[in-house]
Design an enzyme around this catalytic site. Structure first.
Site, short mmCIF file in Angstrom:
data_model
loop_
_atom_site.label_atom_id
_atom_site.label_comp_id
_atom_site.label_asym_id
_atom_site.label_seq_id
_atom_site.Cartn_x
_atom_site.Cartn_y
_atom_site.Cartn_z
N GLY A 1 -57.33 1.67 -23.98
CA GLY A 1 -57.29 1.60 -22.51
C GLY A 1 -56.10 0.79 -22.03
N ARG B 1 -56.93 -3.52 -14.66
CA ARG B 1 -57.43 -4.67 -13.90
C ARG B 1 -56.81 -5.99 -14.35
NH1 ARG B 1 -63.59 -2.90 -14.95
NH2 ARG B 1 -62.53 -1.76 -16.62
N THR C 1 -64.23 6.50 -22.84
CA THR C 1 -64.65 5.92 -24.11
C THR C 1 -65.14 6.98 -25.12
OG1 THR C 1 -66.70 5.34 -22.95
CG2 THR C 1 -65.14 3.57 -23.34
N ASP D 1 -62.06 -5.08 -26.10
CA ASP D 1 -62.11 -6.05 -25.00
C ASP D 1 -63.45 -6.79 -24.94
OD1 ASP D 1 -63.71 -4.03 -23.97
OD2 ASP D 1 -62.80 -4.06 -21.97
N GLY E 1 -72.06 -1.04 -17.23
CA GLY E 1 -73.00 0.07 -17.19
C GLY E 1 -74.43 -0.48 -17.17
N ASN F 1 -75.07 -2.61 -20.50
CA ASN F 1 -74.57 -2.11 -21.77
C ASN F 1 -73.38 -2.97 -22.19
OD1 ASN F 1 -73.60 -0.47 -23.89
ND2 ASN F 1 -72.41 0.79 -22.45
C1 UD1 Z 1 -67.49 0.07 -20.68
C2 UD1 Z 1 -68.79 0.89 -20.68
C3 UD1 Z 1 -69.84 0.14 -19.86
C4 UD1 Z 1 -70.05 -1.24 -20.47
C5 UD1 Z 1 -68.74 -2.01 -20.59
C6 UD1 Z 1 -68.98 -3.24 -21.46
C7 UD1 Z 1 -68.33 3.29 -20.81
C8 UD1 Z 1 -68.13 4.55 -20.04
N1 UD1 Z 1 -68.55 2.20 -20.10
O1 UD1 Z 1 -67.03 -0.03 -19.34
O2 UD1 Z 1 -71.07 0.85 -19.89
O3 UD1 Z 1 -70.97 -1.96 -19.67
O4 UD1 Z 1 -67.73 -1.22 -21.25
O5 UD1 Z 1 -67.86 -4.06 -21.52
O6 UD1 Z 1 -68.28 3.32 -22.02
N2 UD1 Z 1 -60.95 2.66 -24.02
C9 UD1 Z 1 -60.21 3.52 -24.79
N3 UD1 Z 1 -59.86 4.73 -24.27
C10 UD1 Z 1 -60.22 5.13 -23.01
C11 UD1 Z 1 -60.97 4.22 -22.24
C12 UD1 Z 1 -61.32 2.99 -22.77
O7 UD1 Z 1 -59.87 3.24 -25.93
O8 UD1 Z 1 -59.88 6.23 -22.64
C13 UD1 Z 1 -61.29 1.35 -24.60
C14 UD1 Z 1 -60.66 0.18 -23.84
O9 UD1 Z 1 -59.41 -0.17 -24.42
C15 UD1 Z 1 -61.68 -0.93 -23.98
C16 UD1 Z 1 -63.00 -0.17 -24.14
O10 UD1 Z 1 -62.68 1.14 -24.50
O11 UD1 Z 1 -61.45 -1.71 -25.11
C17 UD1 Z 1 -63.83 -0.18 -22.85
O12 UD1 Z 1 -63.07 0.43 -21.81
P1 UD1 Z 1 -63.12 -0.09 -20.31
O13 UD1 Z 1 -62.29 0.82 -19.49
O14 UD1 Z 1 -62.84 -1.52 -20.27
O15 UD1 Z 1 -64.66 0.19 -19.97
P2 UD1 Z 1 -65.57 -0.57 -18.92
O16 UD1 Z 1 -65.31 -0.08 -17.57
O17 UD1 Z 1 -65.50 -2.03 -19.17
CA CA Z 2 -64.23 -3.35 -20.43
#
Ligand code: UD1
Ligand code: CA
Length: 453
Positions: free
Chosen positions: A12, A16, A80, A102, A138, A167
């Site tokens: 990601g 933010r 994700t 993260d 979530g 979550n």
């Molecule tokens: C996500 C969860 C949420 C949870 C929260 C906990 C989902 C849809 N949501 O939300 O339920 O409460 O984490 O911290 O799973 N990432 C990728 N590729 C992508 C998108 C994200 O590798 O396309 C990675 C990011 O680098 C990060 C992690 O996945 O390390 C979480 O992504 P982020 O966008 O921060 O999700 P949240 O909105 O925090």
């Molecule tokens: Ca996150």
């Protein structure tokens, strides 16, 4: 569960964070947050750790190059579930544990509990917790131990937003249920493939999704912005201080900042507002601080670093005293019993056993023998405007106060330099060198001057 695959999501962009760096490379107590997650993953699986990278990929992969992990590339960050799918061609046989780059504060003992629970209750399993302020997470909708759905913040109704069970992101998917990932779609507000959608998809097919409750929300904090980064930093700082105290170090205050990679011996005392950074190690019975900074430095036993000193890239042996108000710069080696006092700067120099420079001196590019006395106000003039030159001082030399040693210059062992000298030529062993102009007296001069008015 020897064939557990561990996939760490780290592709990601971290919008933010408002930063040019990839989110997972932001540092917590001196180490990028991703390193904590990778260290933990490597404890559970030596061979099968995959990091999914995308945004800022080069920087992350360069940093992790020494870690023996594999990388999966997620070209576009579509959520994700999409991130996890990018790793599937690299998976070995076995179940998949998903960790988040993260979410760096997770401890090994919690992960062990989670894996134990999974061994006893094989199902799609999410690690969840309860928080006072669930914004951004979530929300978990459950019936008993089973999860019905996880609703992302942006999709949640006002009622759902009140749910405080959230979550953490950490989950395990049994190998046979991995095909469900391909069923997840992106028909939602963000147009992303949410991994959390696996819950209702599974349920619709009669596949159980379980929740594993973890009571300590601090451990599973997700870091999305710089405020959360500070919260994580504070939690990690306290954990590090606790670890050192458990190993026998005395901390005189909470306001002490010790980075993750530092080691400290027993009965060492750290005074308030001290920073010990980078690749530093400190021995037993050492006293450090207050208001002192030590970076990338090795310090032996029974050393005193008095207040307001700054030390970087040095090697300090045993029974050495430094400070207050000393500055020790890179490539300095201080052997046993050396004393460096106030307002003394030392750079790229070797000071052998029991040598002293107690006041107001600059020692740069020098090699100084043992039992040497460097008088107050001594300066090694190492720079001629173009190049740096070396000063060599033999054992047992006595350098009088306010001396300039114009390098390159060699002072033979046992020599004595008269105070106020400017030394431009090598001094033979045991010689007295004096270069100041002889003192003369003009009799009655003061009286005459006063008389003139
Ligand atoms: C996500 C969860 C949420 C949870 C929260 C906990 C989902 C849809 N949501 O939300 O339920 O409460 O984490 O911290 O799973 N990432 C990728 N590729 C992508 C998108 C994200 O590798 O396309 C990675 C990011 O680098 C990060 C992690 O996945 O390390 C979480 O992504 P982020 O966008 O921060 O999700 P949240 O909105 O925090
Ligand atoms: Ca996150």
């Amino acid at each position: 569960m020897d064939d557990l695959n561990i996939v760490i999501l780290a592709a990601g962009e971290g919008k933010r964070m408002l930063s040019d760096r990839p989110k997972v490379m932001h540092e917590i107590m001196g180490k990028p947050m991703i390193s904590y997650v990778v260290d933990l993953a490597k404890k559970k699986s030596q061979e099968h750790v995959i990091v999914v990278t995308g945004s800022g990929r080069e920087e992350i992969e360069r940093y992790l190059s020494g870690y023996k992990v594999e990388f999966a590339f997620q070209r576009e960050q579509k959520g994700t579930a999409h991130a996890l799918l990018s790793s599937t061609t690299m998976l070995k046989r076995g179940d998949v544990l998903v960790l988040y780059g993260d979410v760096p504060l997770l401890t090994e003992s919690t992960l062990n509990d989670f894996l134990d629970f999974y061994r006893k209750n094989r199902a799609i399993l999410f690690l969840i917790t309860t928080v006072e302020k669930p914004e951004g997470y979530g929300r978990v909708i459950r019936r008993g131990a089973e999860i019905i759905r996880i609703v992302e913040e942006v999709e949640a109704t006002e009622e759902e937003k009140k749910i405080k069970e959230i979550n953490t992101g950490i989950c395990i998917i049994p190998e046979e249920h991995l095909p469900l990932l391909r069923v997840i779609d992106n028909r939602n507000r963000k147009g992303e493939y949410y991994l959390t959608d696996i819950c209702n998809i599974a349920r619709n097919r009669g596949i159980t999704v379980l929740a594993f409750d973890h009571p300590d929300a601090k451990e599973v904090l997700g870091i999305n912005n710089k405020k959360e980064l500070l919260v994580a930093q504070t939690i990690m700082r306290d954990r590090i201080l606790e670890r050192h105290m458990e190993n026998g170090v005395v901390m005189l205050d909470n306001n002490i900042y010790i980075e993750a990679s530092v080691s400290i011996g027993r009965d060492t005392t750290v005074f308030p507002n001290t920073y010990i950074l980078g690749d530093s190690s400190i021995g037993d019975h050492v006293v450090v601080g207050p208001n002192t900074m030590i970076r990338n430095t090795k310090i032996g036993n029974h050393v005193r670093i008095e207040g307001f000193s700054v030390i970087e890239g040095a090697e300090i042996a045993q029974d050495v005293t430094i400070g207050p108000f000393s500055r020790i710069r890179p490539k300095t080696i201080l052997q046993d019993g050396v004393k460096i006092g106030n307002f003394v700067e030392v750079k790229n120099s070797l000071l052998k056993r029991n040598t002293k420079a107690n006041h107001l001196s600059y020692i740069g590019d020098a090699e100084i023998g043992s039992d040497v006395n460097i008088g107050a106000g001594t300066i090694t003039c190492n720079y001629d405007g173009k190049r740096k030159h070396k000063t060599v001082i033999g054992d047992s030399v006595f350098v009088g106060s306010n001396t300039e040693l114009v390098a390159p210059v060699v002072i033979g062992r046992g020599a004595i330099i008269g105070a106020g000298s400017t030394i431009t030529k090598d001094v033979p062993e045991d010689a007295l060198a004096v270069s100041r102009s002889p003192q003369r007296h003009i009799e009655g001069y003061g009286q005459k001057k006063r008389g003139k008015g």
